[in-house]
Structure formats: structure tokens, C-alpha cells
Design an enzyme around this catalytic site. Structure first.
Site, PDB file in Angstrom:
ATOM      1  N   ASP A  67     -33.738 -20.744 -25.387  1.00  0.00           N
ATOM      2  CA  ASP A  67     -32.407 -20.186 -25.128  1.00  0.00           C
ATOM      3  C   ASP A  67     -32.265 -19.667 -23.699  1.00  0.00           C
ATOM      4  OD1 ASP A  67     -30.917 -20.587 -27.464  1.00  0.00           O
ATOM      5  OD2 ASP A  67     -31.660 -18.751 -28.419  1.00  0.00           O
ATOM      6  N   ARG A  92     -36.346 -14.177 -28.047  1.00  0.00           N
ATOM      7  CA  ARG A  92     -35.805 -14.207 -26.674  1.00  0.00           C
ATOM      8  C   ARG A  92     -36.382 -13.096 -25.793  1.00  0.00           C
ATOM      9  NH1 ARG A  92     -29.585 -15.453 -25.833  1.00  0.00           N
ATOM     10  NH2 ARG A  92     -30.530 -16.074 -23.842  1.00  0.00           N
ATOM     11  N   ARG A 137     -25.334  -7.554 -31.298  1.00  0.00           N
ATOM     12  CA  ARG A 137     -26.456  -7.600 -30.362  1.00  0.00           C
ATOM     13  C   ARG A 137     -26.598  -6.291 -29.574  1.00  0.00           C
ATOM     14  NH1 ARG A 137     -28.182 -12.958 -29.530  1.00  0.00           N
ATOM     15  NH2 ARG A 137     -27.784 -14.113 -31.444  1.00  0.00           N
ATOM     16  N   HIS A 166     -21.409 -12.280 -29.630  1.00  0.00           N
ATOM     17  CA  HIS A 166     -21.421 -11.716 -28.274  1.00  0.00           C
ATOM     18  C   HIS A 166     -19.964 -11.568 -27.838  1.00  0.00           C
ATOM     19  CE1 HIS A 166     -25.672 -13.265 -26.937  1.00  0.00           C
ATOM     20  NE2 HIS A 166     -25.714 -11.949 -27.065  1.00  0.00           N
ATOM     21  N   CYS A 260     -21.886 -18.651 -21.324  1.00  0.00           N
ATOM     22  CA  CYS A 260     -23.258 -18.264 -21.690  1.00  0.00           C
ATOM     23  C   CYS A 260     -24.264 -18.783 -20.680  1.00  0.00           C
ATOM     24  CB  CYS A 260     -23.642 -18.807 -23.063  1.00  0.00           C
ATOM     25  SG  CYS A 260     -22.652 -18.198 -24.411  1.00  0.00           S
TER      26      CYS A 260
HETATM   27  N1  ARG Z   1     -28.842 -18.908 -29.072  1.00  0.00           N
HETATM   28  C1  ARG Z   1     -28.460 -17.855 -28.181  1.00  0.00           C
HETATM   29  C2  ARG Z   1     -28.481 -16.536 -28.920  1.00  0.00           C
HETATM   30  O1  ARG Z   1     -28.103 -16.512 -30.060  1.00  0.00           O
HETATM   31  C3  ARG Z   1     -27.094 -18.121 -27.617  1.00  0.00           C
HETATM   32  C4  ARG Z   1     -26.714 -17.143 -26.568  1.00  0.00           C
HETATM   33  C5  ARG Z   1     -25.309 -17.335 -26.063  1.00  0.00           C
HETATM   34  N2  ARG Z   1     -25.046 -16.506 -24.975  1.00  0.00           N
HETATM   35  C6  ARG Z   1     -23.918 -15.827 -24.769  1.00  0.00           C
HETATM   36  N3  ARG Z   1     -23.763 -15.203 -23.639  1.00  0.00           N
HETATM   37  N4  ARG Z   1     -22.989 -15.717 -25.705  1.00  0.00           N
HETATM   38  O2  ARG Z   1     -28.863 -15.508 -28.397  1.00  0.00           O
END
Ligand code: ARG
Length: 267
Positions: A67, A92, A137, A166, A260
Site C-alpha cells: 500500500d 502499513r 483511521r 479516510h 491517495c
Molecule cells: N489500502 C489502503 C488502506 O486501506 C488504501 C489507502 C488509501 N489512501 C487514502 N489516502 N485514502 O490503508
């Protein structure tokens, strides 16, 4: 609409892009994906920014971090100051120090995050204020640190739809004064705040959001957004913006779009 200024972006080539775990509802580790297609779609996004006159810096992609292409989550950068990130998910976690190291070697002052904070995925500069998402998040507690570090008012926005985990999947800053967003992605109180702050906002349809249309990058004049977001494209044009459609459908399989992939480096 304000005048467009040349921007500086940090991006990460999706060399190691894959969908091997599931940390958002878009990700299906059993579904096929095409790494080569992801790379060519990303190259096209990068070229789009270059053609618009922007600068694109690149961070070295690291194996085992599929990612890492989603550079927006790498930091928040305002006025040359960098707030490093702390990911919610272990998958991550190692991206945080990698992005921090990039900024240090580029000569930026960096501050460590005290709480879960996924950078520009959840923290967006809108004129003089920072809009800050929480609910999935970035921790609410992180918003206080963001305000302290950058010395700008932080507006907390409560995200309620797991598909829009997000802030940058549910809201796009168009220029110093205006945004586009999907109301249903926010709690009733946050919707009222958005109506008060941005009475002329461009309201996206659920269909626009489902193709991650709001995950768009604006330089104040031109909005780079997923080509599939046709109603949003028309609404932005009607509001006076130029639009450039890009196809990053392969990256959408990980829950990401153009924004993203793009971290704005504000000096
Ligand atoms: N697979 C990543 C996650 O879930 C995607 C991140 C997308 N980034 C964003 N800025 N919305 O963390």
C-alpha cells in the site's frame, strides 16, 4: 475559485502493489489484480501532474509494503513542517518511518505522531483551516496534535460509512474556499458543520463516490479525478473548474484513487 499555483507532490511508484490483506471494504485478497496495469495507470497520473506544471518527487517503493503507493498517508505537510504518521494497521506500520526518513533527508523538520494519524488521508488543508476526519483511521486525539503542530484551527469531521474510511475518500478540497463531498459519509453534526463552512460546496452523488470520484487532486483550477466519476465531472465543470479524468481502477481494488497516490508538499 482561486488562481492555480504550481504544486509539489510526493508519489511512490506501485512497484510492489498488491492486494494481499483486507483493511478496508474495497480490498479483496482473493480477487485478481494486475500489477503492470497499476504501474501504467500510476505513470499516467504522474504524467498528468507534470503536464499541469507541477513538480513530482518520488520516494523509493519498499518490498513488502503493497500500500506504499498511497503516499497521501505518508505525512501531513504544511508550511514546510512535517507531521509524521502512525498507521492503525500493522500491515502499513513500516511505511511511517520510510516517509519520515524521506522528509528528513530532504531537509524538512519532522514531528512524530502521538496517536494513530494517517496523514493527508484524513487531514486536509482548506484555506486557513485543517479539516480532520476520524471514525475509522486517524484518532480523534490526533486532531489536537495537528492543531498544535501547525497552529491552524482544526475542524473535526466524523466519518460514518466504512466504505469512506479516510476523509479524502468522502471530501475533496477544490480551492481555498470550496470543497466537494458526499454528505452521507458524515455524521449529522458534521454535515451541519460542512453546510455552514461551505454553503456553495459541490455535492457528489453516491455513484460518484462509489468510483472514488471524490479522491481527487485540485490545484485550485484543475481537478484531476477518476474518469468514471461522470456526474461529479459535470458538476465541477458547471462550478467553473477544469477537469482531467484519469483511470486508476486497478488501485481502486485497494481502496485508493488519485488523491491517495499524491501527498502535497507545502513549503
Ligand atoms: N489500502 C489502503 C488502506 O486501506 C488504501 C489507502 C488509501 N489512501 C487514502 N489516502 N485514502 O490503508
Amino acid at each position: 475559485m482561486t488562481t492555480a499555483a504550481a504544486r509539489r507532490y510526493l508519489m511512490c511508484r506501485p512497484t510492489h502493489f498488491a492486494v494481499t490483506y483486507r483493511i478496508n471494504p474495497w480490498m479483496d485478497p482473493t480477487a485478481p489484480y494486475d500489477n503492470a496495469l497499476a504501474v501504467s495507470q500510476w505513470e499516467n497520473l504522474r504524467q498528468t501532474f507534470l503536464d499541469l506544471g507541477h513538480t513530482v518527487d518520488l520516494i523509493e517503493p519498499l518490498p513488502g509494503l503493497p500500500d506504499m503507493v498511497f503516499a497521501a498517508n505518508g505525512a501531513t505537510v504544511v508550511g514546510g513542517k512535517v507531521l509524521a504518521v502512525q498507521f492503525r494497521d500493522a500491515e502499513r506500520a513500516d511505511e511511517g518511518p520510510a516517509y519520515k526518513a524521506w522528509f528528513e533527508s530532504a531537509g524538512f523538520e519532522t514531528v512524530d505522531s502521538k496517536h494513530t494519524n494517517e496523514g493527508e488521508g484524513d487531514i486536509l488543508l482548506a484555506g486557513d483551516v485543517l479539516l480532520a476526519g476520524t471514525g475509522f483511521r486517524t484518532a480523534h486525539a490526533a486532531h489536537a496534535q495537528v492543531q498544535e503542530v501547525f497552529g491552524r484551527p482544526v475542524i473535526t469531521l466524523q466519518l460514518v460509512d466504512p466504505a469512506y474510511y479516510h476523509l479524502d475518500t468522502a471530501l475533496c478540497v477544490l480551492d481555498e474556499r470550496n470543497v466537494a463531498y458526499l454528505p452521507s459519509a458524515f455524521s449529522p453534526g458534521s454535515q451541519a458543520v460542512l453546510r455552514q463552512l461551505f454553503p456553495d460546496a459541490v455535492i457528489a452523488t453516491p455513484e460518484d463516490a462509489e468510483v472514488l470520484g471524490l479522491n481527487a487532486v485540485s490545484d485550485g483550477r484543475t481537478v484531476v479525478l477518476p474518469v468514471q466519476a461522470t456526474a461529479l465531472t459535470a458538476a465541477l465543470q458547471a462550478a467553473g473548474y477544469r477537469t482531467v479524468g484519469v483511470d486508476v481502477s486497478e488501485l481502486r481494488k485497494a481502496g485508493g484513487g488519485p488523491k491517495c497516490c499524491t501527498l502535497e508538499v507545502r513549503s
